[in-house]
Enzyme design. Structure first.
Site, PDB file in Angstrom:
ATOM      1  N   HIS A 190       3.679  -0.254   3.858  1.00  0.00           N
ATOM      2  CA  HIS A 190       2.567  -0.048   4.787  1.00  0.00           C
ATOM      3  C   HIS A 190       3.045  -0.010   6.225  1.00  0.00           C
ATOM      4  O   HIS A 190       2.391   0.570   7.083  1.00  0.00           O
ATOM      5  CB  HIS A 190       1.479  -1.096   4.557  1.00  0.00           C
ATOM      6  CG  HIS A 190       0.709  -0.793   3.319  1.00  0.00           C
ATOM      7  ND1 HIS A 190       1.027  -1.332   2.095  1.00  0.00           N
ATOM      8  CD2 HIS A 190      -0.313   0.073   3.099  1.00  0.00           C
ATOM      9  CE1 HIS A 190       0.212  -0.838   1.190  1.00  0.00           C
ATOM     10  NE2 HIS A 190      -0.605   0.015   1.766  1.00  0.00           N
ATOM     11  N   ARG A 297      -8.514   2.818   5.948  1.00  0.00           N
ATOM     12  CA  ARG A 297      -7.931   1.568   5.422  1.00  0.00           C
ATOM     13  C   ARG A 297      -8.444   0.389   6.267  1.00  0.00           C
ATOM     14  O   ARG A 297      -7.834   0.004   7.251  1.00  0.00           O
ATOM     15  CB  ARG A 297      -6.407   1.612   5.526  1.00  0.00           C
ATOM     16  CG  ARG A 297      -5.719   2.606   4.602  1.00  0.00           C
ATOM     17  CD  ARG A 297      -4.201   2.485   4.761  1.00  0.00           C
ATOM     18  NE  ARG A 297      -3.473   3.133   3.696  1.00  0.00           N
ATOM     19  CZ  ARG A 297      -2.925   4.342   3.793  1.00  0.00           C
ATOM     20  NH1 ARG A 297      -3.033   5.039   4.905  1.00  0.00           N
ATOM     21  NH2 ARG A 297      -2.250   4.846   2.773  1.00  0.00           N
ATOM     22  N   ARG A 333     -12.740   2.544   2.649  1.00  0.00           N
ATOM     23  CA  ARG A 333     -12.208   1.763   1.523  1.00  0.00           C
ATOM     24  C   ARG A 333     -12.417   0.283   1.801  1.00  0.00           C
ATOM     25  O   ARG A 333     -12.137  -0.192   2.900  1.00  0.00           O
ATOM     26  CB  ARG A 333     -10.722   2.055   1.342  1.00  0.00           C
ATOM     27  CG  ARG A 333     -10.135   1.320   0.156  1.00  0.00           C
ATOM     28  CD  ARG A 333      -8.722   1.726  -0.118  1.00  0.00           C
ATOM     29  NE  ARG A 333      -7.797   1.199   0.861  1.00  0.00           N
ATOM     30  CZ  ARG A 333      -6.489   1.439   0.855  1.00  0.00           C
ATOM     31  NH1 ARG A 333      -5.977   2.231  -0.081  1.00  0.00           N
ATOM     32  NH2 ARG A 333      -5.697   0.920   1.754  1.00  0.00           N
ATOM     33  N   ASN A 455       0.838   6.374  -3.518  1.00  0.00           N
ATOM     34  CA  ASN A 455       1.813   5.391  -3.009  1.00  0.00           C
ATOM     35  C   ASN A 455       1.964   4.248  -4.010  1.00  0.00           C
ATOM     36  O   ASN A 455       3.077   3.844  -4.362  1.00  0.00           O
ATOM     37  CB  ASN A 455       1.354   4.811  -1.670  1.00  0.00           C
ATOM     38  CG  ASN A 455       1.140   5.879  -0.627  1.00  0.00           C
ATOM     39  OD1 ASN A 455       1.669   6.972  -0.746  1.00  0.00           O
ATOM     40  ND2 ASN A 455       0.354   5.579   0.389  1.00  0.00           N
ATOM     41  N   ARG A 466       7.632  -0.277  -3.487  1.00  0.00           N
ATOM     42  CA  ARG A 466       7.576   0.782  -2.465  1.00  0.00           C
ATOM     43  C   ARG A 466       8.158   0.340  -1.125  1.00  0.00           C
ATOM     44  O   ARG A 466       8.438   1.161  -0.270  1.00  0.00           O
ATOM     45  CB  ARG A 466       6.122   1.269  -2.294  1.00  0.00           C
ATOM     46  CG  ARG A 466       5.162   0.168  -1.936  1.00  0.00           C
ATOM     47  CD  ARG A 466       3.712   0.593  -2.120  1.00  0.00           C
ATOM     48  NE  ARG A 466       3.159   1.171  -0.906  1.00  0.00           N
ATOM     49  CZ  ARG A 466       1.866   1.416  -0.716  1.00  0.00           C
ATOM     50  NH1 ARG A 466       0.990   1.157  -1.674  1.00  0.00           N
ATOM     51  NH2 ARG A 466       1.435   1.939   0.397  1.00  0.00           N
ATOM     52  N   CYS A 503      -4.859  10.760  -1.814  1.00  0.00           N
ATOM     53  CA  CYS A 503      -4.771  10.207  -0.461  1.00  0.00           C
ATOM     54  C   CYS A 503      -3.456   9.467  -0.221  1.00  0.00           C
ATOM     55  O   CYS A 503      -3.271   8.875   0.833  1.00  0.00           O
ATOM     56  CB  CYS A 503      -5.959   9.304  -0.161  1.00  0.00           C
ATOM     57  SG  CYS A 503      -6.025   7.877  -1.235  1.00  0.00           S
TER      58      CYS A 503
HETATM   59  C1  PEP Z   1      -1.980   4.568  -2.090  1.00  0.00           C
HETATM   60  O1  PEP Z   1      -1.614   3.582  -2.725  1.00  0.00           O
HETATM   61  O2  PEP Z   1      -1.556   5.726  -2.307  1.00  0.00           O
HETATM   62  C2  PEP Z   1      -2.933   4.422  -0.991  1.00  0.00           C
HETATM   63  C3  PEP Z   1      -3.434   5.471  -0.375  1.00  0.00           C
HETATM   64  O3  PEP Z   1      -3.241   3.151  -0.601  1.00  0.00           O
HETATM   65  P1  PEP Z   1      -2.261   2.263   0.301  1.00  0.00           P
HETATM   66  O4  PEP Z   1      -1.130   3.103   0.752  1.00  0.00           O
HETATM   67  O5  PEP Z   1      -3.070   1.715   1.408  1.00  0.00           O
HETATM   68  O6  PEP Z   1      -1.827   1.203  -0.680  1.00  0.00           O
HETATM   69 MG    MG Z   2      -2.689   1.708  -2.513  1.00  0.00          MG
END
Ligand code: PEP
Ligand code: MG
Length: 579
Positions: A190, A297, A333, A455, A466, A503
């Site tokens: 993030h 977000r 969200r 993601n 990640r 997304c």
């Molecule tokens: C994702 O997981 O692809 C997403 C859009 O949410 P975040 O990146 O905030 O976990």
């Molecule tokens: Mg996510």
């Protein structure tokens, strides 16, 4: 000149002065004090010494009660070192005679002492740790907390740090932070996402390099290639300056697409919405020609504030976005806190596997008053525009039903009090786990739309963190397993007549645009800075050609092959577009 290779996470090239944060987050530039300020700075140094002394004494007393005098002796030794006459004289003289900033004087002097101990070949060398401890404590008292340190930046810099948390990144002042590079960090973290949202070029996962650079030195940061250059020579600086100019020219040329629709050459209209973390980004999306906000977000409301946001705080933020992007859909969200999105001062017990722990919708369902507060604000905002709600990380149908029940209950509450809201506000869920994909045929019967969060989907499908640079090469949107899950999700949603959006960062990368269109995607939600480029690709291809590309990619059995193929397709497309 020292060239370092890391992971490119936020595009853009920038040249500037380094601001170095060590692993504890202390900022110690080689700074000097004006002569007129020497006395004030000496006072500041003296109060830091006094506070450090009080802290050590408190520790000594506490340990004495718990463990007895012999353990308390460790702290007595710290006190003796801190008040050592020679050390105190050296610190004072560094500030008074050499005009060093007290932080710099402390760091330089104590590190020199520590090195002397480290060089001794016996048990005394351990004393170096005690000296580092004293140094940290003094610096903490001089500088205050790390967050304040970051917030105090007031001139253009490139931040070089061991690591930055998403909330620290969210608090960076983009007027002054021209880029950042970190030793830790992975491609889907993030921290990376926030950097892209703030449009701050960033490179992460560089490995240890902070010992090779001092504050104030020139640095080149190439967020397109994941390169950081320390102490660059004149020729390299000149070359990068040209690149900065070229990027500026491209941005101007892409801005002409702003009011044109994202329509393929065979007439298929694609919806391109923006992903935002802060209400102010709504305007950025609109100015780049978005079709709405596909992912807001909201957890950053928490991460950027020292206190729990009230219903009014939520409502003010949501109304700002509705006002900034009028007449277009806005997908809010609900809180996706947990995993790497924790407040710095969070006191919750450390989880062993936070990505698999109490996060996202699970956390909201555990903290109902907080969840209800947010839902009330979202519903109130739904009276102002086309607001939709999205639940993150849903992995079982029970979670979805529980979340919907809380929403229905909050609606009743508002209705009873005569507060306006949209009773048919669309409700969606994120598809971020293999379980959600496998069970999607069940989920789609109970939602109005789905949003595929690649993601997390990549992370949970490939079992790759990640945010971990050690496994960054395995974190791959091109992996055939990911492509198959995407295909299934899009097929199931289409058959059920439920709109589907991607997304995750993948949809903001033009390398994947043709593939995603070929898989049947018609809605993409991307970081604001990616909107023009993605639109340009959509306007240059036909869905028929994209289908062929997707079929070919799906027939491949390795991520590397898929990636090379997609890169080549993009290269061809761009060369035709330019020609
Ligand atoms: C994702 O997981 O692809 C997403 C859009 O949410 P975040 O990146 O905030 O976990
Ligand atoms: Mg996510």
């Amino acid at each position: 000149m020292l060239k370092l290779q890391g992971i490119a996470v936020s595009p853009g090239v920038t040249i500037g002065e380094a601001l170095v944060l060590d692993s504890e987050g202390f900022r110690i530039p080689r700074r000097f004090v004006e002569r007129s300020a020497v006395d004030t700075e000496l006072e500041r140094l003296a109060s830091a010494v006094a506070e450090t002394s009080r802290e050590i004494a408190r520790n000594r007393d506490a340990v004495k009660i718990e463990l007895g005098g012999q353990y308390a002796a460790i702290f007595e030794a710290h006190l003796a070192m801190l008040h050592d006459e020679r050390l105190q004289q050296e610190l004072t003289s560094a500030v008074r005679d050499r005009n060093f900033w007290p932080e710099y004087a402390v760091s330089r002097t104590l590190r020199r002492y520590a090195k002397v101990f480290q060089g001794l070949d016996n048990h005394i060398s351990q004393r170096a740790h005690d000296i580092y401890d004293i140094e940290k404590s003094l610096l903490r008292n001089l500088l205050g907390q790390r967050r304040e340190t970051l917030a105090a930046i007031s001139q253009p810099v490139i931040v070089l740090a061991h690591n930055l948390t998403p909330s620290e990144t969210a608090n960076l002042d983009r007027r002054f932070v021209k880029g950042f590079a970190t030793e830790l960090g992975g491609p889907g973290s993030h921290t990376a996402i926030v950097a892209e949202g703030l449009e701050i070029p960033a490179v992460v996962g560089l490995g240890p390099f902070l010992a090779d650079v001092s504050g104030g030195e020139p640095v080149i940061l190439d967020g397109n290639q994941g390169i950081v250059i320390l102490q660059p020579d004149e020729e390299t600086i000149a070359r990068y300056r040209l690149e900065v100019e070229a990027a500026r020219a491209t941005a101007v040329s892409l801005s002409r697409l702003r009011d044109l629709p994202a329509e393929t050459t065979d007439g298929v209209r694609i919806q391109i919405t923006g992903n935002i973390e802060f209400p102010s980004e709504g305007e950025q999306c609109l100015s780049r020609g978005c079709d709405g906000i596909g992912l807001y977000r909201t957890e950053f409301l928490y991460l950027t504030s020292p206190r729990e946001p009230t219903e009014e705080d939520h409502f003010a933020a949501y109304s700002e976005v509705v006002r900034a992007v009028p007449g277009r859909p806005i997908v809010i969200r609900t809180l996706d806190l947990g995993a790497d999105k924790m407040r710095a001062e969070s006191t919750t017990e450390q989880e062993r596997n936070p990505c698999l722990g109490l996060r996202s919708i699970r956390l909201s369902l555990r903290h109902l008053p907080q969840f209800r507060t947010q839902l009330r604000a979202i519903l109130r905002a739904s009276a102002l525009g086309d607001v939709r709600v999205l639940f993150p990380l849903v992995s079982t149908i029970v979670e979805l039903r529980q979340a919907r029940m809380v929403l229905a209950d909050v609606m009743e509450d508002l209705a009873e009090h005569g507060i306006a809201f949209n009773r048919s506000m669309p409700v969606g869920m994120m598809v971020e786990t293999p379980a959600a994909v496998i069970m999607l045929d069940v989920f789609v019967k109970e939602v109005d739309f789905v949003s595929i969060g690649t993601n997390d989907l990549i992370q949970y499908t490939l079992a790759v963190d990640r945010g971990n640079k050690e496994v960054a090469d395995l974190y791959n949107a091109s992996d055939p397993a990911v492509l198959r899950l995407l295909r299934r999700s899009l097929d199931v949603a289409r058959e059920a007549g439920v709109p589907a959006n991607v997304c995750g960062q993948m949809s903001g990368s033009v390398m994947y645009t043709q593939l995603l269109l070929g898989l049947g995607l018609r809605q993409m939600s991307v970081p604001p800075s990616s909107i023009p480029e993605v639109k340009q690709v959509c306007r240059s291809v036909s869905v028929a050609e994209c289908r062929v590309i997707a079929e070919k990619a799906l027939a491949m059995d390795g991520a590397r092959e898929v990636k090379a193929f997609l890169r080549e397709q993009l290269r061809r497309l761009l060369s035709q577009t330019v020609a």
